[in-house]
Scaffold this motif. Structure first.
Motif: not given
Length: 411
Positions: A291-314
């Motif tokens: 899907a089109i890339r996403r950027f967390p506006t704050e730290t989010v947790e997906i599948g037990g992994v914390r992803i920092p704000a501003g990183d690129t998520v596919l």
């Protein structure tokens, strides 16, 4: 668990030769290792790749994951469009997205889709006439070049009411944008389309017609209306999404049917199954890997992994659609599958507005092709078929077919 995108150790690069040979095997290994992986794209960009269907579905609807490039803190390297083409629904969130979506919905009505059906049927038949003629004179024909590619272009031309005199160069620019030989060709094609759409909007504003662009110009919501840049950008989005995805779904879909003769025979015997066959093709053979890339506006947790704000998520649609925890026998193509809740057309706020039109084109194209060419088969061994395979999509470059009953090539 939290990981850093600036870790000293080199990031895994899953999109190499193994991926080119068998993308689904690579996605399968990643799924087994976990849902979320910090990996490098071919250009070296770090991204978080999400592979489990439940996490992809949930995250696609999470408003903390933005499509707005202003939230990118990792130097996102996507291709830069002119500002007038970038103000579209795929780059906007929340209130801005909803505002545009309300206005666009007024123009993109079921009435337009219904009106277009006879035009689509006529275009399909004209292209099939040409395809049959090519096969009769040369023994084979390329479905991609002579059917799957020109069909959605003719539909988008009708949707935007592109004047007949402009359709040839319009199609040439679109080809240069979707399959450029060089970066210069890509830049030239995008600039040409940009200028053409500006002119087309001006023409429709001066002399409205019965087309979606005229309706978008007239659309209002509580006194609000689309700006010039928004109109041009939305027309560009219709062109991009409506051309590339439909083309690849028709060609990938036909190959999938030819590769599963039992399913093809069932569909020939019961043509009324085509709508559910299209849904299974959207799950099984969709060209978009992510899907089109996403950027967390704050730290989010997906599948037990914390992803920092501003990183690129596919979000890997390809991995999600073959997730055995979600679908029974996910690697089996089955037009009788009852669970058809796929993610091919999006989920949440960014669900595809053009979904009804895309479904109609695919169903009409494949249905009429199978009816007109009852002895269709591959004209080349399946292992010799050329593919475009990237982290973003998986699509046929060519699909030579024949109707010679002596043909023996089978996937």
């Amino acid at each position: 668990m939290t990981q850093s995108t600036t870790a000293a150790a080199p990031l895994p690069q899953p999109f190499g030769s193994d991926f080119q040979a068998d993308p689904h095997a690579v996605y399968g290994r990643l799924r087994e290792q976990g849902s979320v992986h910090l990996v490098a794209l071919p250009d070296g960009s770090p991204v978080w790749l999400v592979t489990h269907e439940a996490d992809v579905r949930r995250a696609l609807a999470d408003t903390r994951l933005s499509v707005d490039k202003r939230y990118s803190g990792t130097g996102f390297k996507g291709f830069s469009l002119p500002p007038a083409l970038d103000a579209n629904l795929l780059n906007l969130d929340a209130d801005d997205h909803l505002r545009l979506r309300r206005l666009v919905t007024q123009g993109f009505t079921p009435r337009h889709v219904k009106i277009l059906r006879p035009r689509i049927e006529a275009s399909v038949d004209v292209l099939l006439d040409q395809l049959e003629k090519r096969i009769s004179t040369e023994g084979s024909a390329d479905v991609v070049a002579e059917f799957a590619k020109p069909l959605p272009l003719s539909v988008i031309g009708a949707l935007l009411a592109v004047p007949p005199a402009d359709q040839e160069r319009f199609g040439r620019w679109v080809s240069g944008m979707l399959t450029p030989a060089t970066r210069d060709e890509l830049v030239h094609a995008i600039d040409s389309i940009h200028q053409f759409l500006i002119s087309l909007v001006a023409q429709r504003r001066a002399a409205p017609g019965d087309d979606i662009l005229s309706d978008l110009i007239a659309a209002r919501d509580a006194g609000d209306r689309l700006s010039e840049n928004e109109l041009v950008s939305l027309a560009f989005l219709l062109l991009m999404a409506g051309s590339e995805n439909v083309q690849h779904l028709i060609s990938n879909g036909l190959l999938t049917l030819l590769a599963h003769p039992d399913q093809l025979a069932a569909l020939r015997a019961r043509p009324e199954l085509m709508p559910q066959a299209v849904e299974e093709l959207l799950r099984y053979a969709h060209p978009n890997h992510t899907a089109i890339r996403r950027f967390p506006t704050e730290t989010v947790e997906i599948g037990g992994v914390r992803i920092p704000a501003g990183d690129t998520v596919l979000f890997s649609l390809a991995a999600a659609h073959r997730d055995p925890t979600r679908y029974t026998a996910p690697h089996r193509f089955d037009i009788f599958r009852t669970d058809q809740a796929h993610l091919a057309l999006g989920h949440g706020l960014h669900y595809c507005l053009g979904a009804p039109l895309a479904r109609m084109q695919i169903a009409l194209a494949l249905g009429r092709l199978l009816h007109r060419l009852p002895h269709i088969s591959l004209a080349t061994p399946v292992e010799d078929l050329p593919w475009n395979t990237t982290f973003r999509f998986y699509a046929l470059q060519e699909l030579p077919i024949t109707t010679a009953e002596a043909a023996t090539f089978c996937p």
